[in-house]
Design a protein around this motif. Structure first.
Motif, PDB file in Angstrom:
ATOM      1  N   GLN A   1       0.850  -1.271   0.144  1.00 62.55           N
ATOM      2  CA  GLN A   1       0.215   0.173  -0.087  1.00 62.55           C
ATOM      3  C   GLN A   1       0.967   1.128  -0.080  1.00 62.55           C
ATOM      4  OE1 GLN A   1      -2.575  -0.885   3.536  1.00 62.55           O
ATOM      5  NE2 GLN A   1      -4.035  -1.645   2.331  1.00 62.55           N
ATOM      6  N   LEU A   2       2.027   1.228   0.769  1.00 65.71           N
ATOM      7  CA  LEU A   2       2.786   2.533   0.918  1.00 65.71           C
ATOM      8  C   LEU A   2       3.640   2.443  -0.457  1.00 65.71           C
ATOM      9  CD1 LEU A   2       4.092   2.173   4.475  1.00 65.71           C
ATOM     10  CD2 LEU A   2       2.450   3.776   3.707  1.00 65.71           C
ATOM     11  N   GLU A   3       4.152   1.497  -1.158  1.00 68.69           N
ATOM     12  CA  GLU A   3       4.536   1.586  -2.304  1.00 68.69           C
ATOM     13  C   GLU A   3       3.795   2.235  -3.426  1.00 68.69           C
ATOM     14  OE1 GLU A   3       6.211  -2.143  -3.165  1.00 68.69           O
ATOM     15  OE2 GLU A   3       8.256  -1.804  -2.051  1.00 68.69           O
ATOM     16  N   VAL A   4       2.439   1.634  -3.507  1.00 67.96           N
ATOM     17  CA  VAL A   4       1.356   2.106  -4.340  1.00 67.96           C
ATOM     18  C   VAL A   4       1.088   3.641  -4.113  1.00 67.96           C
ATOM     19  CG1 VAL A   4      -0.795   1.857  -5.250  1.00 67.96           C
ATOM     20  CG2 VAL A   4       0.651  -0.089  -4.773  1.00 67.96           C
ATOM     21  N   ALA A   5       0.970   4.074  -2.941  1.00 71.47           N
ATOM     22  CA  ALA A   5       0.559   5.340  -2.619  1.00 71.47           C
ATOM     23  C   ALA A   5       1.887   6.537  -3.074  1.00 71.47           C
ATOM     24  CB  ALA A   5       0.085   5.732  -1.158  1.00 71.47           C
ATOM     25  N   HIS A   6       3.033   5.821  -2.742  1.00 69.84           N
ATOM     26  CA  HIS A   6       4.215   6.757  -3.212  1.00 69.84           C
ATOM     27  C   HIS A   6       4.348   6.816  -4.586  1.00 69.84           C
ATOM     28  CE1 HIS A   6       7.982   8.456  -2.654  1.00 69.84           C
ATOM     29  NE2 HIS A   6       8.731   7.690  -3.489  1.00 69.84           N
ATOM     30  N   THR A   7       3.915   6.086  -5.462  1.00 75.57           N
ATOM     31  CA  THR A   7       4.133   6.323  -6.897  1.00 75.57           C
ATOM     32  C   THR A   7       2.813   6.427  -7.637  1.00 75.57           C
ATOM     33  OG1 THR A   7       3.764   3.682  -7.197  1.00 75.57           O
ATOM     34  CG2 THR A   7       6.072   4.447  -6.861  1.00 75.57           C
ATOM     35  N   HIS A   8       1.743   6.321  -6.992  1.00 74.98           N
ATOM     36  CA  HIS A   8       0.514   6.952  -7.773  1.00 74.98           C
ATOM     37  C   HIS A   8       0.258   8.215  -7.990  1.00 74.98           C
ATOM     38  CE1 HIS A   8      -3.819   6.244  -9.084  1.00 74.98           C
ATOM     39  NE2 HIS A   8      -3.329   4.823  -9.269  1.00 74.98           N
ATOM     40  N   PRO A   9      -0.216   8.700  -9.129  1.00 72.35           N
ATOM     41  CA  PRO A   9      -0.573  10.011  -9.300  1.00 72.35           C
ATOM     42  C   PRO A   9      -1.804  10.586  -8.688  1.00 72.35           C
ATOM     43  CG  PRO A   9      -0.770   8.973 -11.422  1.00 72.35           C
ATOM     44  CD  PRO A   9      -0.233   7.799 -10.368  1.00 72.35           C
ATOM     45  N   ASP A  10      -2.629   9.844  -8.643  1.00 67.93           N
ATOM     46  CA  ASP A  10      -3.953  10.361  -8.322  1.00 67.93           C
ATOM     47  C   ASP A  10      -3.968  10.524  -6.767  1.00 67.93           C
ATOM     48  OD1 ASP A  10      -6.462  10.866  -7.962  1.00 67.93           O
ATOM     49  OD2 ASP A  10      -7.493   8.951  -8.899  1.00 67.93           O
ATOM     50  N   PRO A  11      -4.291  11.711  -6.417  1.00 66.96           N
ATOM     51  CA  PRO A  11      -4.360  12.032  -4.840  1.00 66.96           C
ATOM     52  C   PRO A  11      -5.429  11.244  -4.203  1.00 66.96           C
ATOM     53  CG  PRO A  11      -4.173  13.871  -6.167  1.00 66.96           C
ATOM     54  CD  PRO A  11      -4.355  12.918  -6.873  1.00 66.96           C
ATOM     55  N   ALA A  12      -6.365  10.694  -4.656  1.00 68.88           N
ATOM     56  CA  ALA A  12      -7.518  10.268  -4.051  1.00 68.88           C
ATOM     57  C   ALA A  12      -7.211   8.681  -3.732  1.00 68.88           C
ATOM     58  CB  ALA A  12      -8.777  10.108  -4.884  1.00 68.88           C
ATOM     59  N   VAL A  13      -6.515   8.103  -4.605  1.00 67.12           N
ATOM     60  CA  VAL A  13      -5.991   6.714  -4.532  1.00 67.12           C
ATOM     61  C   VAL A  13      -5.055   6.756  -3.627  1.00 67.12           C
ATOM     62  CG1 VAL A  13      -4.862   4.903  -5.729  1.00 67.12           C
ATOM     63  CG2 VAL A  13      -6.730   6.217  -6.903  1.00 67.12           C
ATOM     64  N   ARG A  14      -4.165   7.729  -3.463  1.00 65.94           N
ATOM     65  CA  ARG A  14      -3.190   7.839  -2.401  1.00 65.94           C
ATOM     66  C   ARG A  14      -3.445   7.721  -1.108  1.00 65.94           C
ATOM     67  NH1 ARG A  14      -0.202  11.341  -6.107  1.00 65.94           N
ATOM     68  NH2 ARG A  14      -0.824  12.998  -4.818  1.00 65.94           N
ATOM     69  N   ALA A  15      -4.661   8.857  -0.882  1.00 66.23           N
ATOM     70  CA  ALA A  15      -5.386   8.736   0.314  1.00 66.23           C
ATOM     71  C   ALA A  15      -5.993   7.600   0.875  1.00 66.23           C
ATOM     72  CB  ALA A  15      -6.314  10.099   0.225  1.00 66.23           C
ATOM     73  N   GLU A  16      -6.706   6.729  -0.230  1.00 60.01           N
ATOM     74  CA  GLU A  16      -7.154   5.431   0.075  1.00 60.01           C
ATOM     75  C   GLU A  16      -6.177   4.452   0.501  1.00 60.01           C
ATOM     76  OE1 GLU A  16     -10.140   2.087  -2.160  1.00 60.01           O
ATOM     77  OE2 GLU A  16      -9.476   3.968  -3.046  1.00 60.01           O
ATOM     78  N   MET A  17      -5.140   4.423  -0.139  1.00 63.05           N
ATOM     79  CA  MET A  17      -3.845   3.305   0.237  1.00 63.05           C
ATOM     80  C   MET A  17      -3.291   4.060   1.647  1.00 63.05           C
ATOM     81  SD  MET A  17      -3.670   1.316  -1.933  1.00 63.05           S
ATOM     82  CE  MET A  17      -4.194   0.915  -3.596  1.00 63.05           C
TER      83      MET A  17
END
Length: 490
Positions: A296-312
């Protein structure tokens, strides 16, 4: 005017005084630490002291038997000598009385015959003049008494030196009073005493040697199983707890020792198995949330969408809470496994604890009467209630029921926590109390369980002298039985 000492001389004198004082202190310290004669003797005795139980037992048996034989032999020799001397004295006195009877009749001959065992006979008048004597004392003056013993006489005239017993009798004769002395030899008594002493010494030595040999052999046979147990225990390492010491077929202390050692090894092996299983289960339980958290942290670190990062990040926080709860449960289990670590205890009302634990929980029906007193740790009993309630609510369909009552038969306190969810199969009723156990219908990790709640609850109940079991009935009901405050836990 006298010359004043130079500063150099003054400093040199002070240095010499300090050096002399240091030397004196060093000598005193050496003398204090040097072993004296007493300490050296004690050290030598300690070195000579036998280390083997077999040797000490044999020496103790030999010394004990030797002491008894010494006392018994001395008593036998003393009694034998007393009887022999008494017999000799009786014979001498009997012959002295016979001579006294002859003298009283006025028929005392100048030369008296010697009886059996008699060394000499001498009769003297009131002036100390010899009036009659045995042949070996004919022509000799009156016997003189020694200064230390009135029955000891100078018998050098006989040309023989041996012990005597002298019987002295006074008799009235027509010519006046006379003193009759009859000496009896103790040669036979001395010979019998010497032979008896030698025989007893030889017999005692033989008995002591026999006792020593028998004790050495018997002790060796008795200690052979102990040595086997010692060698087996010495070979058992942390990887060989499945080994057991040999148990002798006898029903004695050594057999009970071997049985106790094997029982201890059983407990150690079981503890090792539990520890390894616990470590494996803990590693497995920690690996999954850590892997999910890392993903989850790796996806949140690389994902460009802020909403997805917040969910992760939110999911990572949930997994962090789960890890924190799991770490807390593991720490509590470690404290529960510590022997005797049960914390401070006080008299508590379990009904009051149940009200506190159920306060604010939805769909919980509480049936409790005041006066359900137990002796325990408030924090841990509260944790027991919380774990049971969490488990019941996690699997309930509509609601949870909590009952607190007192058993009138023995005064124990009963705590039932149940729900109307699916019942647990009889084959799984003990399995649910194992650590990190989840049944097939409860394997989802989204319900927040760590698999340690029921195990912790049972350990807490056991530390309070109680039990935690599943009872028959609709749904699933866990019953905790605790000793009342008026009874002591086992």
């Amino acid at each position: 005017m006298a010359d004043r000492p130079s500063p150099f001389r003054a400093r040199a004198a002070a240095a010499r005084r300090r050096l002399a004082a240091a030397v004196r202190r060093l000598v005193a310290a050496v003398r204090r630490r040097a072993p004296g004669p007493t300490s050296r003797l004690a050290a030598a005795v300690h070195r000579l002291e036998p280390r083997s139980v077999r040797t000490r037992t044999t020496i103790a048996a030999c010394l004990g038997v030797a002491a008894v034989l010494l006392v018994a032999s001395a008593a036998v020799v003393l009694l034998l000598r007393a009887n022999l001397v008494r017999s000799v004295e009786a014979g001498a006195r009997e012959q002295a009385l016979a001579v006294a009877g002859t003298a009283a009749d006025g028929h005392l001959p100048g030369q008296l015959p010697l009886g059996h065992g008699t060394d000499f006979i001498q009769v003297t008048d009131a002036d100390g003049k010899v009036v009659a004597a045995s042949q070996n004392l004919a022509g000799h003056p009156a016997l003189t008494t020694g200064d230390e013993d009135r029955d000891s006489f100078d018998l050098g005239v006989l040309g023989d030196e041996h012990h005597q017993r002298v019987a002295t009798v006074t008799a009235d004769t027509p010519n006046g009073p006379v003193t009759i002395r009859v000496g009896a030899s103790l040669h036979t008594a001395d010979t019998a005493e010497d032979l008896t002493t030698a025989g007893l010494a030889a017999l005692s030595a033989l008995l002591v040697a026999t006792v020593g040999a028998v004790t050495w052999r018997a002790t060796g046979r008795a200690l052979r199983p102990v040595e086997a147990i010692r060698s087996e225990v010495a070979g058992i390492g942390d990887r060989g707890l499945d080994r057991r010491v040999p148990e002798p077929g006898s029903d004695d202390e050594i057999a009970r020792l071997a049985h106790t050692m094997n029982a201890m090894l059983d407990r150690l092996e079981a503890a090792g198995v539990r520890q390894r299983r616990f470590i494996a289960d803990a590693s497995h339980e920690l690996r999954s949330p850590l892997a999910v958290l890392r993903t989850q942290l790796e996806v949140a670190h690389t994902h460009p969408d802020p909403a997805v990062r917040a969910e992760m990040v939110a999911g990572a926080l949930q997994d962090t809470d789960r890890l924190q709860s799991l770490a807390a449960d593991l720490l509590l289990l470690a404290r529960l496994d510590a022997a005797g670590h049960d914390g401070p205890r006080e008299t508590l009302d379990l009904a009051e604890l149940a009200r506190t634990a159920t306060a604010g929980r939805p769909r919980v029906a509480l049936h409790a009467r005041d006066g359900a007193l137990v002796l325990g740790n408030r924090l841990w009993l509260g944790r027991l209630l919380t774990n049971l309630l969490d488990n019941a609510q996690r699997h309930a369909r509509t609601g949870t029921t909590v009952r607190v009552a007192t058993d009138p038969a023995d005064g124990s306190v009963l705590l039932d926590v149940g729900n109307d969810g699916p019942p647990i199969a009889p084959a799984d009723r003990e399995k649910v109390f194992e650590r990190f156990t989840r049944l097939d219908d409860a394997r989802s990790r989204d319900d927040g369980g760590t698999g340690l709640g029921l195990s912790i609850a049972r350990d807490i109940a056991a530390l309070h002298g109680g039990t935690l079991t599943l009872v028959d009935g609709p749904g699933t009901t866990f019953r905790t039985t605790l000793p009342g405050a008026g009874t002591r836990p086992e």
